[in-house]
Design an enzyme around this catalytic site. Structure first.
Site, PDB file in Angstrom:
ATOM      1  CG  ASP A   1      61.914 -19.993 -57.376  1.00 43.29           C
ATOM      2  OD1 ASP A   1      61.614 -18.891 -57.865  1.00 43.29           O
ATOM      3  OD2 ASP A   1      61.381 -20.448 -56.340  1.00 43.29           O
ATOM      4  CB  SER A   2      61.893 -16.940 -62.451  1.00 43.02           C
ATOM      5  OG  SER A   2      63.217 -16.448 -62.358  1.00 43.02           O
TER       6      SER A   2
ATOM      7  CD  GLU B   1      58.677 -17.483 -53.440  1.00 44.18           C
ATOM      8  OE1 GLU B   1      57.518 -17.927 -53.313  1.00 44.18           O
ATOM      9  OE2 GLU B   1      59.300 -17.501 -54.513  1.00 44.18           O
TER      10      GLU B   1
ATOM     11  CE  LYS C   1      63.832 -13.768 -54.571  1.00 46.83           C
ATOM     12  NZ  LYS C   1      62.582 -14.588 -54.625  1.00 46.83           N
TER      13      LYS C   1
ATOM     14  CD  GLU D   1      56.591 -11.781 -57.883  1.00 45.25           C
ATOM     15  OE1 GLU D   1      56.210 -12.205 -58.991  1.00 45.25           O
ATOM     16  OE2 GLU D   1      57.397 -12.399 -57.153  1.00 45.25           O
TER      17      GLU D   1
ATOM     18  CG  ASP E   1      64.542 -17.167 -55.760  1.00 43.82           C
ATOM     19  OD1 ASP E   1      64.612 -16.249 -54.928  1.00 43.82           O
ATOM     20  OD2 ASP E   1      63.825 -17.109 -56.779  1.00 43.82           O
TER      21      ASP E   1
END
Length: 264
Positions: free
Chosen positions: A44-45, A113, A111, A180, A83
């Site tokens: 999602d960067s 978070e 993925k 990270e 993501d």
């Protein structure tokens, strides 16, 4: 031969490092996979590097499904990890529906978070055949709670909690752990504590794999360059050569070097 979860597990068992890079379209996916990168992350960067947003929060499921589909068309054997964007897994039903969308678009793994609150969600996904990567440490979707992009796990209490969370999420079914911006000694402890392959970004050289944003490692970073980034384009004649150099440096554990890591 296509890279699978079992491939990553075998790398860990043998002590062999593996590489990952972000890609958001078919062209980069083909170049990255043909250069020998093991994992492609549709991060999602993309909200920041493609859309010009100040964070990843504006990225939607529609965006992620579209870019995952594009990457799947160009991929030549790398494992595709996608993501799940902000609040797309706030409830278990949402997580199941949205993860299914990404898998249908071509992802091999999703993925998420978060910390121990994700246990039930990861268990539900895993039970239904959806591989999961659990992202710990600096989790960009929590930037407003963190008050910025800051290294995580520097105190012993925070470090112990992160180790505990990694073990809990692995027990719930997480197939991969991503760390990270955590101190290198902590990342090494987590890598030893879990059987799942551990991917690092700004987490030192002792994790099982490394990941970078492709634009960062090609020297296209705008604004302040993160400490953990190396410009592989500076000593290469082409983009494919730079990506192959990155994959080789990760495999040989010459990247990341000390200057790319955080201490406790």
């Amino acid at each position: 031969m296509a890279v699978t979860i079992n491939t990553l597990r075998e790398y860990k068992e043998k002590g062999e490092a593996f590489s990952a890079l972000t890609s958001y379209d078919a062209t980069f996916a083909q170049v990255v996979s043909e250069a020998g990168v093991d994992v492609i992350l549709i991060g999602d960067s993309l909200g920041m590097v493609l859309q010009g947003q100040s964070s990843t929060l504006p990225v939607t499921m529609e965006h992620m499904v579209y870019h995952t589909s594009c990457v799947a068309q160009g991929n030549k054997g790398s494992l595709i990890m996608a993501d799940m964007p902000f609040m797309s897994y706030g409830t278990i039903p949402d997580a199941l529906d949205n993860a299914a969308e990404l898998m249908r678009a071509g992802a091999h793994m999703v993925k998420l978070e978060g910390t121990d609150w994700m246990r039930d969600t990861i268990e539900a996904l895993s039970e239904r055949g959806i591989p999961v990567c659990a992202h710990l440490g600096l989790t960009p979707q929590f930037v407003n709670k963190f008050g910025g992009y800051k290294v995580q796990g520097r105190s012993e209490k925070a470090a112990e909690a992160m180790i505990e969370h990694a073990c809990e999420l692995e027990a719930a079914g997480a197939d991969v752990i991503l760390l990270e911006c955590v101190p290198a000694p902590l990342a090494a402890r987590i890598t030893q504590a879990v059987r799942a392959p551990v991917i690092g970004i700004g987490a030192g050289c002792d994790t099982d794999g490394q990941v970078l944003v492709v634009y960062d490692m090609l020297g296209l970073t705008t604004g302040r360059k993160p400490r953990f980034v190396k410009d592989f384009m500076a000593e290469s004649r082409s983009i494919p050569e730079a990506i192959a150099a990155y994959a080789k440096a990760v495999k040989e554990r010459t990247f990341p070097a000390e200057e790319h890591t955080f201490k406790a």
